[in-house]
Every structure is written in C-alpha cells, then in structure tokens.
Scaffold this active site. Structure first.
Site, PDB file in Angstrom:
ATOM      1  N   SER A 116     105.886  13.646 -50.615  1.00 52.06           N
ATOM      2  CA  SER A 116     106.936  12.969 -51.377  1.00 52.06           C
ATOM      3  C   SER A 116     107.633  11.935 -50.511  1.00 52.06           C
ATOM      4  O   SER A 116     107.383  11.832 -49.306  1.00 52.06           O
ATOM      5  CB  SER A 116     107.960  13.989 -51.900  1.00 52.06           C
ATOM      6  OG  SER A 116     108.608  14.633 -50.816  1.00 52.06           O
ATOM      7  N   ASP A 124     102.642  19.099 -45.518  1.00 48.45           N
ATOM      8  CA  ASP A 124     103.929  19.333 -46.161  1.00 48.45           C
ATOM      9  C   ASP A 124     104.108  20.830 -46.379  1.00 48.45           C
ATOM     10  O   ASP A 124     103.124  21.586 -46.419  1.00 48.45           O
ATOM     11  CB  ASP A 124     104.004  18.605 -47.507  1.00 48.45           C
ATOM     12  CG  ASP A 124     105.432  18.245 -47.902  1.00 48.45           C
ATOM     13  OD1 ASP A 124     105.791  17.063 -47.810  1.00 48.45           O
ATOM     14  OD2 ASP A 124     106.189  19.161 -48.282  1.00 48.45           O
ATOM     15  N   TYR A 182     122.338  16.010 -37.873  1.00 43.64           N
ATOM     16  CA  TYR A 182     121.385  15.006 -38.343  1.00 43.64           C
ATOM     17  C   TYR A 182     121.357  13.796 -37.406  1.00 43.64           C
ATOM     18  O   TYR A 182     120.284  13.321 -37.017  1.00 43.64           O
ATOM     19  CB  TYR A 182     121.758  14.571 -39.759  1.00 43.64           C
ATOM     20  CG  TYR A 182     120.759  13.638 -40.398  1.00 43.64           C
ATOM     21  CD1 TYR A 182     119.523  14.102 -40.817  1.00 43.64           C
ATOM     22  CD2 TYR A 182     121.065  12.292 -40.592  1.00 43.64           C
ATOM     23  CE1 TYR A 182     118.598  13.247 -41.416  1.00 43.64           C
ATOM     24  CE2 TYR A 182     120.156  11.431 -41.191  1.00 43.64           C
ATOM     25  CZ  TYR A 182     118.923  11.917 -41.598  1.00 43.64           C
ATOM     26  OH  TYR A 182     118.008  11.071 -42.177  1.00 43.64           O
ATOM     27  N   THR A 211     114.919   8.827 -51.880  1.00 43.05           N
ATOM     28  CA  THR A 211     114.070   9.954 -51.523  1.00 43.05           C
ATOM     29  C   THR A 211     114.632  11.218 -52.166  1.00 43.05           C
ATOM     30  O   THR A 211     115.708  11.197 -52.769  1.00 43.05           O
ATOM     31  CB  THR A 211     114.009  10.158 -49.992  1.00 43.05           C
ATOM     32  OG1 THR A 211     115.315  10.550 -49.519  1.00 43.05           O
ATOM     33  CG2 THR A 211     113.580   8.881 -49.278  1.00 43.05           C
TER      34      THR A 211
END
Length: 269
Positions: free
Chosen positions: A15, A36, A174, A209
């Site tokens: 994806s 994935d 992050y 996304t």
C-alpha cells in the site's frame, strides 16, 4: 541504474508509497518483490501488478530478522528460477507513526514500548532489510550483476520524512526514527561506494497514505496550511516518480531529497 530487466525489493509494498513505487517500476520493465505484514493486501497487490514473473509477495514483519531472512532467501530463489532479473534496488518503505508526548499533562512520560515500536519498524527494520539484501546485490551473482559503464550494482532508496527536520509536538519517536534514516544516508553511501551501490533518501511531507488517511479533518487542514505550493497533500505517484529518477540518475548518491511543496511543519497542530 537501468530499471528494465532488474528486480527491486520493496517493504511496505502492499500500500501507500511502497505500492506506488512498485507500480511505477513494473511499468518500466522491472520485477518487484513486495514485502508487507498484511498478507491479504500483499497478495492482492502482487496479483494486480502481473503474474509471478513480474511481482511476488512475501509476508514480512520488518522487526523480525528471521522473517526478513526467509523472504530474502525466497527472493533470491525467485529471481534465479523465475524472473532471471538481477537485483537492482531496495526500497524499505515500511513505516509507522505512533504519536505521544515525551511528558503529558499528567506528568506521565512517553512509554518506552511506544518509542521502541516506532524505532524498530522505521529504523531497525530499514537497516535489517537493507543489510540482508546487500550481499546478494553486491555479488557477482546470484543475483548481482553490474550495469552500464560505471558498473553500478544497485540503489538503496530509503524513506525519511519532513519530521526528520521539523518534528511536531508528539513526534519524538517518529522524528527520531526518520532523523536517523536521514543521518545514515551519507555514511551508508560511503560504505557501499566500493561495491557500486548508491544510497538516496527521500523525505516527504504529508502524502496521501494509510497513515495520513486516519487523520481528522481538523488535523489535515492544519497541516495543509503549512504548504506553500501546491496547496494539497502529495500523491504516491509523485513520490514514485522521484524514486524512479533517483534510481536512474547515477550522480544522485548520499543525499536526502525533500519532497514537500516548500512546506515547513508548525510546532503544533
């Protein structure tokens, strides 16, 4: 690096940005190995790209070294027996976001489990996949092979983020993971120069996304206000075009390229 006739390994390939890169590379004559965690999405993505001479899926948890090894072994066998297209590149696009303040209003510190999870996927998972594929790509076969007058053997296209430079509140984990990816680009390129392998990192801002689709409209609009032009989120195909250029342009090496519409993230939303 010539894309046609090469195989590219893409994590997070079912994806988002990873799948967009896979679609673009296949359209230019490459074979792609999709990695994935989501088996259903991964199988569907591979099937949509073509038959098993074009695309194949392996279920992989990038935080698990053994599952990466199993996939890499499978990819080598697949290339040798089916595609006959030597390795051309690695695109470790698997990534997660797990927001959390280092200290919240109740004076509760960021749980280390949350921090470790983000670092293990975004940083450790990137390094582990790259290091396990590299010996095969840099070898004289199987399944490495030099390309062109520079005898280039492959390209590593890593994914950082605008958060590496302007991390917002709640993005300690992050930003740390993506900042580390950006920081290791040059030393990795230097390590691999003798092997004919280049390293390029792309640092996107807000792109469409699965990660950003979970945002509320309020958060999305706040982020869009930080954009200069165009006044929208980036499209995965725009990321894929840049990734393809990085693969094809041999002079791009050891560099982090921002793909952000001149945006600079605000401190808070």
């Amino acid at each position: 690096m010539k894309i046609e006739g090469r195989t590219f390994v893409i994590s997070g390939g079912a994806s988002g940005l990873g799948r967009a890169v896979a679609e673009d590379l296949v359209s230019h004559g490459a074979a792609v190995a999709l990695l994935d965690r989501n088996d259903e999405e991964g199988q569907a993505a591979a099937k949509a790209l073509g038959d098993d001479k074009v695309a194949k899926f392996w279920p992989v948890d990038v935080t698990d070294t053994d599952t990466i090894k199993a996939a890499v072994d499978g990819i080598v066998a697949w290339i040798t027996e089916t595609t006959h297209k030597p390795l051309g590149g690695i695109v470790p696009a698997a990534g997660v976001g797990f927001p959390g303040l280092i200290l919240d209003r109740k004076l509760k510190p960021l749980p280390m489990d949350n921090f470790d999870f983000v670092m293990n996927v975004n940083l450790r998972g990137t390094v582990d996949l790259v290091r396990q594929v590299l010996p095969h790509m840099a070898a004289d076969g199987p399944t490495g092979a030099p390309d062109g007058p520079d005898k280039e053997r492959g390209v590593v296209i890593m994914v950082a983020s605008a958060a590496a430079f302007e991390g917002q509140m709640g993005q300690v984990a992050y930003a740390a993971s993506k900042g580390a990816v950006a920081s290791m680009t040059l030393p990795m390129a230097r390590d691999l120069s003798k092997h004919g392998v280049r390293v390029v990192t792309i640092a996107p801002s807000m792109f469409e996304t699965s990660m950003t689709s979970a945002m509320t409209d309020k958060v999305r609009q706040s982020l869009l206000k930080s954009m200069e032009f165009p006044l929208r989120a980036g499209r995965p195909d725009e990321f894929a075009v840049l990734a393809r250029h990085a693969i094809e342009n041999t002079m791009l090496n050891g560099v982090v390229i921002r793909l952000d519409g001149a945006s600079r993230m605000p401190a808070r939303l």
